[in-house]
Design a protein around this motif. Structure first.
Motif, PDB file in Angstrom:
ATOM      1  N   ILE A 111       0.866  -1.183  -0.052  1.00 35.85           N
ATOM      2  CA  ILE A 111       0.138   0.043   0.058  1.00 35.85           C
ATOM      3  C   ILE A 111       0.944   1.422  -0.058  1.00 35.85           C
ATOM      4  O   ILE A 111       2.018   1.038   0.218  1.00 35.85           O
ATOM      5  N   ALA A 112       0.309   2.245  -0.489  1.00 36.16           N
ATOM      6  CA  ALA A 112       1.139   3.485  -0.578  1.00 36.16           C
ATOM      7  C   ALA A 112       0.095   4.568  -0.764  1.00 36.16           C
ATOM      8  O   ALA A 112      -0.844   4.685  -1.551  1.00 36.16           O
ATOM      9  N   PHE A 113       0.363   5.774  -0.229  1.00 37.12           N
ATOM     10  CA  PHE A 113      -0.447   7.160  -0.448  1.00 37.12           C
ATOM     11  C   PHE A 113       0.183   7.644  -1.761  1.00 37.12           C
ATOM     12  O   PHE A 113       1.340   7.989  -2.018  1.00 37.12           O
ATOM     13  N   GLY A 114      -0.994   8.299  -2.673  1.00 38.76           N
ATOM     14  CA  GLY A 114      -0.945   9.188  -3.497  1.00 38.76           C
ATOM     15  C   GLY A 114      -1.298  10.536  -3.271  1.00 38.76           C
ATOM     16  O   GLY A 114      -1.298  10.948  -1.817  1.00 38.76           O
ATOM     17  N   ALA A 115      -1.691  11.485  -4.186  1.00 39.50           N
ATOM     18  CA  ALA A 115      -2.229  12.853  -3.791  1.00 39.50           C
ATOM     19  C   ALA A 115      -3.483  12.619  -3.221  1.00 39.50           C
ATOM     20  O   ALA A 115      -4.366  11.610  -3.574  1.00 39.50           O
ATOM     21  N   LEU A 136      -5.319   6.051  -0.978  1.00 41.82           N
ATOM     22  CA  LEU A 136      -4.478   5.104  -0.775  1.00 41.82           C
ATOM     23  C   LEU A 136      -4.465   3.983  -1.904  1.00 41.82           C
ATOM     24  O   LEU A 136      -5.529   3.389  -2.299  1.00 41.82           O
ATOM     25  N   TYR A 137      -3.329   3.660  -2.538  1.00 43.78           N
ATOM     26  CA  TYR A 137      -3.223   2.486  -3.695  1.00 43.78           C
ATOM     27  C   TYR A 137      -2.924   1.282  -2.668  1.00 43.78           C
ATOM     28  O   TYR A 137      -2.112   1.321  -1.655  1.00 43.78           O
ATOM     29  N   GLY A 138      -3.490   0.196  -3.349  1.00 44.03           N
ATOM     30  CA  GLY A 138      -3.371  -1.064  -2.802  1.00 44.03           C
ATOM     31  C   GLY A 138      -3.037  -2.115  -3.783  1.00 44.03           C
ATOM     32  O   GLY A 138      -3.536  -2.091  -4.868  1.00 44.03           O
ATOM     33  N   CYS A 139      -2.136  -3.080  -3.735  1.00 44.78           N
ATOM     34  CA  CYS A 139      -1.732  -4.014  -4.365  1.00 44.78           C
ATOM     35  C   CYS A 139      -2.685  -5.395  -4.144  1.00 44.78           C
ATOM     36  O   CYS A 139      -2.460  -6.072  -3.077  1.00 44.78           O
ATOM     37  N   ARG A 173      -4.851  -6.908  -9.230  1.00 41.75           N
ATOM     38  CA  ARG A 173      -5.335  -5.421  -9.652  1.00 41.75           C
ATOM     39  C   ARG A 173      -4.639  -4.540  -8.932  1.00 41.75           C
ATOM     40  O   ARG A 173      -4.453  -4.764  -7.669  1.00 41.75           O
ATOM     41  N   ILE A 174      -4.475  -3.323  -9.088  1.00 38.46           N
ATOM     42  CA  ILE A 174      -4.203  -1.995  -8.267  1.00 38.46           C
ATOM     43  C   ILE A 174      -5.475  -1.409  -8.004  1.00 38.46           C
ATOM     44  O   ILE A 174      -6.438  -0.995  -8.868  1.00 38.46           O
ATOM     45  N   VAL A 175      -5.804  -1.240  -6.686  1.00 43.96           N
ATOM     46  CA  VAL A 175      -6.983  -0.677  -6.236  1.00 43.96           C
ATOM     47  C   VAL A 175      -6.777   0.800  -5.683  1.00 43.96           C
ATOM     48  O   VAL A 175      -5.833   0.842  -4.808  1.00 43.96           O
ATOM     49  N   SER A 229     -15.066   4.862  -0.416  1.00 44.23           N
ATOM     50  CA  SER A 229     -15.093   3.955  -1.836  1.00 44.23           C
ATOM     51  C   SER A 229     -13.862   3.594  -2.353  1.00 44.23           C
ATOM     52  O   SER A 229     -12.825   3.969  -1.826  1.00 44.23           O
ATOM     53  N   ALA A 230     -13.929   2.584  -3.294  1.00 45.69           N
ATOM     54  CA  ALA A 230     -12.689   1.948  -4.052  1.00 45.69           C
ATOM     55  C   ALA A 230     -13.007   2.022  -5.621  1.00 45.69           C
ATOM     56  O   ALA A 230     -14.088   1.686  -5.907  1.00 45.69           O
ATOM     57  N   THR A 231     -12.100   2.256  -6.157  1.00 38.46           N
ATOM     58  CA  THR A 231     -11.893   2.297  -7.711  1.00 38.46           C
ATOM     59  C   THR A 231     -10.806   1.309  -8.156  1.00 38.46           C
ATOM     60  O   THR A 231      -9.847   1.371  -7.539  1.00 38.46           O
ATOM     61  N   VAL A 232     -11.046   0.944  -9.243  1.00 41.09           N
ATOM     62  CA  VAL A 232     -10.080  -0.103 -10.110  1.00 41.09           C
ATOM     63  C   VAL A 232      -9.320   0.611 -11.036  1.00 41.09           C
ATOM     64  O   VAL A 232      -9.991   1.456 -11.711  1.00 41.09           O
TER      65      VAL A 232
END
Length: 312
Positions: free
Chosen positions: A59-63, A67-70, A76-78, A85-88
């Motif tokens: 996991i890592a934060f973007g702007a 929060l991006y997750g493997c 997939r990256i979520v 919410s969560a998007t793909v």
């Protein structure tokens, strides 16, 4: 001076993979139970931050607090959004579903660099496992297209077991842990120059992990970078070599420090508690350790001061 490893949570009995500081607490991925937990240093409490994550690892934060997750269970990256919410993102490389995303890092251009080994054991449960794995195990990169859609590019063509990835503070180097922890495998910490056109140049080897009559020496898994550009890496095991260690490498590959981890199979590391200069280390058995005041500050590519905690 030897680091003092403080156990703040665990062991859980399964791996803690992803680590990400959210501005006031440490998020960590309990992969086997498909939940992202959050440890609050102020209250010394752990609560679920995200449930039903389908075996999310890195996991890592973007702007903007994204929060991006493997999501290894779904290949997939979520994007875990601040509104819960969560998007793909994109899932196909040249028309084919990629492998099992493992660790990731986000650069200042909001491009997501992630290792994509064929770890079939990570993809458990429903999902696109019916699609065959790719013929290669590479570092891939997600970026936005001209209409804000996502697309994937293959970035490395010489990896066979990529694990941890990290970007240098000046955004000019991608560090990759190549960790073939089997006889005949390659175990190296590599530095790839990021060219002006966004491609990667030929890598240099910063460190090679060896082997002896006892067996191979386990290579690096998770890595992170401090504010001065030094690379912190989790590597080693008790069965051979110097044991489970956290290494500190200079950008040129010199071993500046090593610190013995009080549990086997250190898995990942990340900075947090920025004013204290603390480092967090996780293990394959589900330990979460904190080492306070280590004399160096972490490089955090995202400004986390405005990110609200992601409590349930």
């Amino acid at each position: 001076m030897a680091w003092a490893f403080e156990l703040v949570h665990g062991p859980l009995g399964g791996p803690i993979g992803g680590l990400a500081w959210d501005g006031s607490g440490m998020l960590f991925s309990d992969i086997n139970n498909s939940v992202i937990l959050r440890w609050d240093p102020q209250s010394n409490s752990v609560i679920p931050a995200r449930k039903y994550t389908n075996r999310t690892n890195g996991i890592a934060f973007g702007a903007n607090g994204v929060l991006y997750g493997c999501q290894s269970g779904s290949r997939r990256i979520v994007r875990f959004m601040p509104d819960r919410s969560a998007t793909v993102t994109a899932t196909r490389l040249a028309g084919r579903v990629h492998n099992n995303p493992y660790f990731l890092t986000v650069d200042r251009q909001e491009r997501i660099w992630f290792s994509d080994p064929n770890h079939s054991s990570l993809a458990v449960g429903p999902g696109p496992q019916r699609f065959p794995p790719l013929e290669h195990q590479s570092v891939l990169r997600l970026s936005r297209g001209p209409r804000t859609d996502w697309h994937i590019e293959r970035m490395t063509f010489d990896t066979s077991a990529p694990a941890g990835v990290a970007i240098s503070p000046d955004q000019k180097t991608l560090y990759v842990a190549e960790s073939g922890n089997q006889p005949g495998g390659v175990r190296e910490l590599r530095a790839y120059p990021i060219e002006d056109d966004g491609t990667l140049g030929a890598h240099i080897v910063l460190h090679t992990f060896g082997a002896d009559r006892r067996g191979i020496h386990r290579g690096a898994e998770g890595i992170c970078v401090d504010a001065e550009g030094n690379i912190i890496a989790c590597a080693g095991w008790r069965r051979s070599g110097p044991g489970p260690l956290v290494y500190v490498f200079s950008p040129a590959g010199a071993v500046l420090e090593t610190h013995a981890v009080p549990a086997d199979l250190p898995l990942n590391c990340a900075f947090g508690d920025d004013r204290l200069g603390s480092l967090y280390v996780s293990t394959a058995a589900g330990h979460l350790f904190r080492i306070q005041s280590i004399g160096r500050k972490g490089y955090m590519p995202t400004n986390l001061s405005d990110i609200a905690p992601t409590n349930s």
